[in-house]
Design a protein around this motif. Structure first.
Motif, mmCIF file in Angstrom:
data_model
loop_
_atom_site.group_PDB
_atom_site.id
_atom_site.type_symbol
_atom_site.label_atom_id
_atom_site.label_comp_id
_atom_site.label_asym_id
_atom_site.label_seq_id
_atom_site.Cartn_x
_atom_site.Cartn_y
_atom_site.Cartn_z
ATOM 1 N N LEU A 4 -6.994 -46.828 6.149
ATOM 2 C CA LEU A 4 -6.926 -45.623 5.325
ATOM 3 C C LEU A 4 -7.241 -45.983 3.884
ATOM 4 N N ALA A 5 -7.971 -45.109 3.223
ATOM 5 C CA ALA A 5 -8.314 -45.355 1.831
ATOM 6 C C ALA A 5 -8.175 -44.059 1.043
ATOM 7 N N GLU A 6 -7.292 -44.082 0.052
ATOM 8 C CA GLU A 6 -7.104 -42.920 -0.820
ATOM 9 C C GLU A 6 -8.020 -43.019 -2.042
ATOM 10 N N SER A 7 -8.350 -41.877 -2.565
ATOM 11 C CA SER A 7 -9.096 -41.798 -3.813
ATOM 12 C C SER A 7 -8.802 -40.461 -4.464
ATOM 13 N N GLY A 8 -9.223 -40.323 -5.721
ATOM 14 C CA GLY A 8 -9.082 -39.053 -6.408
ATOM 15 C C GLY A 8 -7.975 -38.991 -7.425
ATOM 16 N N GLY A 9 -7.207 -40.058 -7.544
ATOM 17 C CA GLY A 9 -6.145 -40.065 -8.536
ATOM 18 C C GLY A 9 -6.702 -40.104 -9.953
ATOM 19 N N GLY A 10 -5.812 -39.904 -10.904
ATOM 20 C CA GLY A 10 -6.211 -39.925 -12.299
ATOM 21 C C GLY A 10 -5.133 -39.356 -13.181
ATOM 22 N N THR A 11 -5.515 -39.059 -14.411
ATOM 23 C CA THR A 11 -4.588 -38.496 -15.383
ATOM 24 C C THR A 11 -4.982 -37.055 -15.662
ATOM 25 N N VAL A 12 -3.999 -36.178 -15.657
ATOM 26 C CA VAL A 12 -4.248 -34.754 -15.870
ATOM 27 C C VAL A 12 -3.096 -34.178 -16.682
ATOM 28 N N GLN A 13 -3.381 -33.135 -17.422
ATOM 29 C CA GLN A 13 -2.322 -32.478 -18.174
ATOM 30 C C GLN A 13 -1.497 -31.594 -17.251
ATOM 31 N N ALA A 14 -0.257 -31.361 -17.659
ATOM 32 C CA ALA A 14 0.612 -30.474 -16.903
ATOM 33 C C ALA A 14 -0.062 -29.117 -16.712
ATOM 34 N N GLY A 15 0.065 -28.584 -15.509
ATOM 35 C CA GLY A 15 -0.587 -27.327 -15.174
ATOM 36 C C GLY A 15 -1.957 -27.490 -14.551
ATOM 37 N N GLY A 16 -2.490 -28.697 -14.613
ATOM 38 C CA GLY A 16 -3.812 -28.968 -14.070
ATOM 39 C C GLY A 16 -3.790 -29.247 -12.580
ATOM 40 N N SER A 17 -4.951 -29.638 -12.065
ATOM 41 C CA SER A 17 -5.124 -29.862 -10.626
ATOM 42 C C SER A 17 -5.842 -31.185 -10.367
ATOM 43 N N LEU A 18 -5.567 -31.746 -9.221
ATOM 44 C CA LEU A 18 -6.289 -32.901 -8.705
ATOM 45 C C LEU A 18 -6.405 -32.735 -7.198
ATOM 46 N N ARG A 19 -7.464 -33.327 -6.644
ATOM 47 C CA ARG A 19 -7.580 -33.387 -5.190
ATOM 48 C C ARG A 19 -7.713 -34.834 -4.762
ATOM 49 N N LEU A 20 -6.765 -35.265 -3.939
ATOM 50 C CA LEU A 20 -6.802 -36.606 -3.379
ATOM 51 C C LEU A 20 -7.462 -36.562 -2.009
ATOM 52 N N SER A 21 -8.154 -37.643 -1.693
ATOM 53 C CA SER A 21 -8.786 -37.788 -0.391
ATOM 54 C C SER A 21 -8.216 -39.007 0.319
ATOM 55 N N CYS A 22 -8.134 -38.913 1.625
ATOM 56 C CA CYS A 22 -7.699 -40.023 2.472
ATOM 57 C C CYS A 22 -8.730 -40.149 3.586
ATOM 58 N N VAL A 23 -9.526 -41.205 3.507
ATOM 59 C CA VAL A 23 -10.575 -41.423 4.493
ATOM 60 C C VAL A 23 -10.102 -42.443 5.510
ATOM 61 N N ALA A 24 -10.274 -42.106 6.775
ATOM 62 C CA ALA A 24 -9.827 -42.978 7.864
ATOM 63 C C ALA A 24 -11.014 -43.623 8.555
ATOM 64 N N SER A 25 -10.797 -44.850 9.010
ATOM 65 C CA SER A 25 -11.824 -45.551 9.764
ATOM 66 C C SER A 25 -11.175 -46.523 10.738
ATOM 67 N N GLY A 26 -11.925 -46.931 11.733
ATOM 68 C CA GLY A 26 -11.488 -48.015 12.590
ATOM 69 C C GLY A 26 -10.590 -47.652 13.747
ATOM 70 N N GLY A 27 -10.404 -46.393 14.058
ATOM 71 C CA GLY A 27 -9.529 -46.052 15.164
ATOM 72 C C GLY A 27 -9.817 -44.677 15.708
#
Length: 122
Positions: A4-27
């Motif tokens: 599993l590999a996550e991505s999409g993190g970062g710094t955002v101001q309160a009230g903002g949005s982020l989308r994280l992804s979790c990509v799966a492989s190998g099973g």
């Protein structure tokens, strides 16, 4: 063995949005439910939400209900965590994990990603 590999993190101001992804492989990913967890500095890892891979239904911990949404793309072997109306208390390292059945307990999960940092500034 599932990777599993996550991505999409970062710094955002309160009230903002982020989308994280979790990509799966190998099973055989259709056999697993996916959970999202987070761990803030100095605190225990806590459950954020999860989704049944085949059923598609998602469920959430109370602190994020109504703000976070989990979805999955079967073609891309990817699970997303859409985070809206972020608060400073959402600051943590976010992890995705795979289990035969998704649920709120970390010991149910066999495979974990490396985590991605989310920082929400006030």
């Amino acid at each position: 063995q599932v990777q599993l590999a996550e991505s999409g993190g970062g710094t955002v101001q309160a009230g903002g949005s982020l989308r994280l992804s979790c990509v799966a492989s190998g099973g055989n990913f259709s056999s697993y439910g996916i959970g999202w967890f987070r761990q803030a500095l100095g605190k225990q890892r806590e459950f954020v939400g999860g989704i049944s891979w085949t059923g598609g239904s998602a469920f959430y911990a109370d602190p994020v209900k109504g703000r976070f949404t989990i979805s999955r793309d079967l073609v891309k072997n990817t699970v997303y965590l859409q985070m809206n109306r972020l608060k400073p208390e959402d600051t943590a390292v976010y992890y995705c994990a795979a289990a035969s059945m998704a649920g709120p307990y970390s010991n149910w999960y066999d495979f974990w990603g490396q985590g991605t940092q989310v920082t929400v500034s006030s």
